[in-house]
Write a protein that holds these residues in place. Structure first.
Motif: not given
Length: 110
Positions: A40-60
């Motif tokens: 996970i990251a505190a993004s330079g664009r604001g908010g967060i960037l999160v790494r998840v299982d690619p197979e769960q991306s669409d559902e999330l």
């Protein structure tokens, strides 16, 4: 825009003292890595960037406020952006931190 240091501190507190946890500046923000894998990251664009299982991306993306990260016009499955207003509540941020740390921890260490 620099990353939100208060948000980074909230993430740091939620991650606690997990084994093999490191921090690194990347993507204009502050990333938290588990075993060398970004969680996970505190993004330079604001908010967060999160790494998840690619197979769960669409559902999330369909069931949460997350959006698929786009880099150079290409959508990156397994990488989600969540706006700062959507992680204002500690419980919501904690869910994203656990998703990211859980997935990063399931990957082979780098």
């Amino acid at each position: 825009m620099a990353y939100d240091e208060e948000l980074a501190e909230r993430i740091r507190a939620l991650l606690g003292d997990r084994p093999s946890l490191t921090e690194q500046e990347m993507f204009g923000g502050l990333a938290f890595l588990v075993g060398g894998n970004m969680a996970i990251a505190a993004s330079g664009r604001g908010g967060i960037l999160v790494r998840v299982d690619p197979e769960q991306s669409d559902e999330l993306v369909a069931t949460t406020s997350a959006e698929t990260m786009e880099m150079r016009g290409r959508q990156m499955l397994g990488w989600l952006r969540v706006d700062e207003t959507d992680v204002a509540a500690d419980a919501t941020l904690a869910e994203w931190v656990e998703r990211g740390a859980g997935y990063a921890g399931s990957l082979p260490p780098k």
